[in-house]
Design a protein around this motif. Structure first.
Motif, mmCIF file in Angstrom:
data_model
loop_
_atom_site.group_PDB
_atom_site.id
_atom_site.type_symbol
_atom_site.label_atom_id
_atom_site.label_comp_id
_atom_site.label_asym_id
_atom_site.label_seq_id
_atom_site.Cartn_x
_atom_site.Cartn_y
_atom_site.Cartn_z
ATOM 1 N N GLY A 39 0.813 -1.203 0.000
ATOM 2 C CA GLY A 39 0.000 0.000 0.000
ATOM 3 C C GLY A 39 0.849 1.256 0.000
ATOM 4 N N LEU A 40 0.180 2.378 -0.206
ATOM 5 C CA LEU A 40 0.844 3.671 -0.189
ATOM 6 C C LEU A 40 1.374 3.945 1.210
ATOM 7 C CD1 LEU A 40 1.559 6.320 -1.621
ATOM 8 C CD2 LEU A 40 -0.695 7.164 -0.971
ATOM 9 N N GLU A 41 2.647 4.267 1.291
ATOM 10 C CA GLU A 41 3.261 4.583 2.581
ATOM 11 C C GLU A 41 3.411 6.091 2.713
ATOM 12 O OE1 GLU A 41 6.696 2.254 3.665
ATOM 13 O OE2 GLU A 41 6.153 0.733 2.206
ATOM 14 N N GLU A 42 3.595 6.536 3.937
ATOM 15 C CA GLU A 42 3.763 7.953 4.211
ATOM 16 C C GLU A 42 5.058 8.440 3.556
ATOM 17 O OE1 GLU A 42 3.856 10.810 8.163
ATOM 18 O OE2 GLU A 42 3.289 8.716 8.340
ATOM 19 N N ASP A 43 4.932 9.438 2.659
ATOM 20 C CA ASP A 43 6.128 9.943 1.977
ATOM 21 C C ASP A 43 6.566 11.307 2.505
ATOM 22 O OD1 ASP A 43 4.113 11.502 0.917
ATOM 23 O OD2 ASP A 43 4.677 11.182 -1.173
ATOM 24 N N LEU A 44 5.842 11.838 3.496
ATOM 25 C CA LEU A 44 6.155 13.138 4.091
ATOM 26 C C LEU A 44 6.049 13.023 5.601
ATOM 27 C CD1 LEU A 44 6.597 16.237 3.661
ATOM 28 C CD2 LEU A 44 4.114 16.441 3.717
ATOM 29 N N PHE A 45 7.109 13.419 6.290
ATOM 30 C CA PHE A 45 7.092 13.402 7.750
ATOM 31 C C PHE A 45 7.847 14.615 8.264
ATOM 32 C CE2 PHE A 45 8.987 12.547 11.861
ATOM 33 C CZ PHE A 45 7.880 12.148 12.581
ATOM 34 N N PRO A 46 7.300 15.364 9.195
ATOM 35 C CA PRO A 46 5.907 15.397 9.625
ATOM 36 C C PRO A 46 5.024 15.978 8.530
ATOM 37 C CG PRO A 46 7.118 17.172 10.666
ATOM 38 C CD PRO A 46 8.118 16.364 9.883
ATOM 39 N N GLU A 89 12.262 9.863 13.739
ATOM 40 C CA GLU A 89 11.563 11.150 13.763
ATOM 41 C C GLU A 89 12.389 12.262 13.125
ATOM 42 O OE1 GLU A 89 10.029 11.928 17.675
ATOM 43 O OE2 GLU A 89 8.674 10.222 17.565
ATOM 44 N N ILE A 90 13.001 11.946 11.994
ATOM 45 C CA ILE A 90 13.767 12.917 11.213
ATOM 46 C C ILE A 90 12.885 13.377 10.050
ATOM 47 C CG2 ILE A 90 15.803 13.259 9.760
ATOM 48 C CD1 ILE A 90 17.219 11.113 11.467
ATOM 49 N N PRO A 91 12.687 14.698 9.883
ATOM 50 C CA PRO A 91 11.821 15.207 8.812
ATOM 51 C C PRO A 91 12.358 14.870 7.420
ATOM 52 C CG PRO A 91 12.257 16.908 10.439
ATOM 53 C CD PRO A 91 13.174 15.770 10.749
ATOM 54 N N TYR A 92 11.451 14.422 6.529
ATOM 55 C CA TYR A 92 11.850 14.063 5.170
ATOM 56 C C TYR A 92 10.662 14.187 4.213
ATOM 57 C CZ TYR A 92 9.230 9.783 5.780
ATOM 58 O OH TYR A 92 8.207 8.892 5.990
ATOM 59 N N TYR A 93 10.980 14.212 2.934
ATOM 60 C CA TYR A 93 9.966 14.115 1.880
ATOM 61 C C TYR A 93 10.546 13.295 0.738
ATOM 62 C CZ TYR A 93 6.496 15.360 -1.664
ATOM 63 O OH TYR A 93 5.522 15.308 -2.631
ATOM 64 N N GLY A 94 9.837 12.248 0.362
ATOM 65 C CA GLY A 94 10.206 11.391 -0.765
ATOM 66 C C GLY A 94 9.010 11.280 -1.688
ATOM 67 N N PRO A 95 8.873 12.184 -2.676
ATOM 68 C CA PRO A 95 7.688 12.182 -3.542
ATOM 69 C C PRO A 95 7.425 10.802 -4.151
ATOM 70 C CG PRO A 95 9.177 13.983 -4.115
ATOM 71 C CD PRO A 95 9.875 13.138 -3.113
ATOM 72 N N ALA A 144 13.939 8.635 -8.758
ATOM 73 C CA ALA A 144 14.634 7.413 -8.341
ATOM 74 C C ALA A 144 15.868 7.747 -7.513
ATOM 75 C CB ALA A 144 15.024 6.598 -9.572
ATOM 76 N N ASN A 145 15.977 7.100 -6.365
ATOM 77 C CA ASN A 145 17.119 7.184 -5.458
ATOM 78 C C ASN A 145 17.240 8.484 -4.664
ATOM 79 O OD1 ASN A 145 18.162 5.458 -8.016
ATOM 80 N ND2 ASN A 145 18.841 4.567 -6.084
ATOM 81 N N TYR A 146 16.267 9.395 -4.712
ATOM 82 C CA TYR A 146 16.382 10.646 -3.961
ATOM 83 C C TYR A 146 15.313 10.762 -2.885
ATOM 84 C CZ TYR A 146 19.879 12.795 -6.969
ATOM 85 O OH TYR A 146 21.039 13.091 -7.627
ATOM 86 N N ILE A 147 15.744 11.153 -1.694
ATOM 87 C CA ILE A 147 14.871 11.515 -0.581
ATOM 88 C C ILE A 147 15.395 12.855 -0.068
ATOM 89 C CG2 ILE A 147 14.082 10.920 1.757
ATOM 90 C CD1 ILE A 147 13.098 8.972 -0.401
ATOM 91 N N PHE A 148 14.497 13.774 0.263
ATOM 92 C CA PHE A 148 14.888 15.079 0.776
ATOM 93 C C PHE A 148 14.684 15.098 2.283
ATOM 94 C CE2 PHE A 148 13.480 15.559 -3.567
ATOM 95 C CZ PHE A 148 14.591 16.167 -4.136
ATOM 96 N N MET A 149 15.731 15.453 3.009
ATOM 97 C CA MET A 149 15.691 15.463 4.468
ATOM 98 C C MET A 149 15.948 16.877 4.959
ATOM 99 S SD MET A 149 18.227 13.575 7.166
ATOM 100 C CE MET A 149 19.380 14.946 7.245
#
Length: 187
Positions: A5-12, A50-56, A78-83
């Motif tokens: 299923g779709l997982e959380e890609d933005l935290f917080p 609990e580290i803030p990130y966004y992975g579209p 592909a291969n990028y996550i923004f923290m």
């Protein structure tokens, strides 16, 4: 039915709505380049710390050989996550063994603005096509429809008019099909 299923890609959840001023804190944006196919694993671990990130992440539908439709959720880049974090959080992220290299983002406010627009594009529910490289075109703003207020570059692909929302730091972006009558040129 999706395999996973779709997982959380933005935290917080309010990360992209925050005001980012580099002079007020030691935290900054990082582009984390993951090991092959480790984007979701890294997002799970960052969330646990609990580290803030966004992975579209976007939905991808494919037809299997016997006609069954399979839905999967894949990273837009592909291969990028923004923290967003400080040096200690960066070190913690590096200890996950999911990261190949990391890049500090000098223009953090610009990246946050690009990511905010990209998230709105993803949440619109319109079909999205990843774009590997930016092309020269007219800057436009959407006047009506679900993307009203979005700004981007107009492209033509296979006879379709598409709106490009770019992440300038990566020189990549995503496009969505739009009607020309919904666009106005930005001067």
């Amino acid at each position: 039915m999706p395999i996973l299923g779709l997982e959380e890609d933005l935290f917080p959840g309010d990360l992209l709505e925050r005001e980012f001023r580099p002079d007020e804190s030691e935290a900054c944006w990082w582009a984390l380049y993951t090991r092959s196919r480790c984007e979701k694993e890294l997002m799970r671990r960052l969330r646990a710390f609990e580290i803030p990130y966004y992975g579209p992440t976007i939905e991808r539908r494919t037809r299997m050989p016997k006609g069954r439709i399979c839905t999967s959720y894949v990273p837009l880049f592909a291969n990028y996550i923004f923290m967003y974090g400080d040096a200690t959080q960066r070190y913690t992220a590096l200890t996950t063994n999911c990261i190949s290299r990391d890049l500090v983002v000098v223009e953090g406010a610009q990246l946050a603005s690009d990511l905010r627009q990209l998230r709105k594009l993803i949440l619109s529910g319109l079909p999205i096509q990843p774009e590997a490289q930016l092309e020269v075109g007219a800057r436009v703003r959407v006047r009506s429809g679900p993307l009203v207020g979005q700004e981007g570059t107009v492209l033509r692909r296979h006879g379709e008019t598409r709106l490009l929302i770019a992440v300038r730091f990566l020189q990549q972006g995503a496009t969505v099909q739009v009607d020309e009558c919904d666009l106005e040129r930005i001067i």
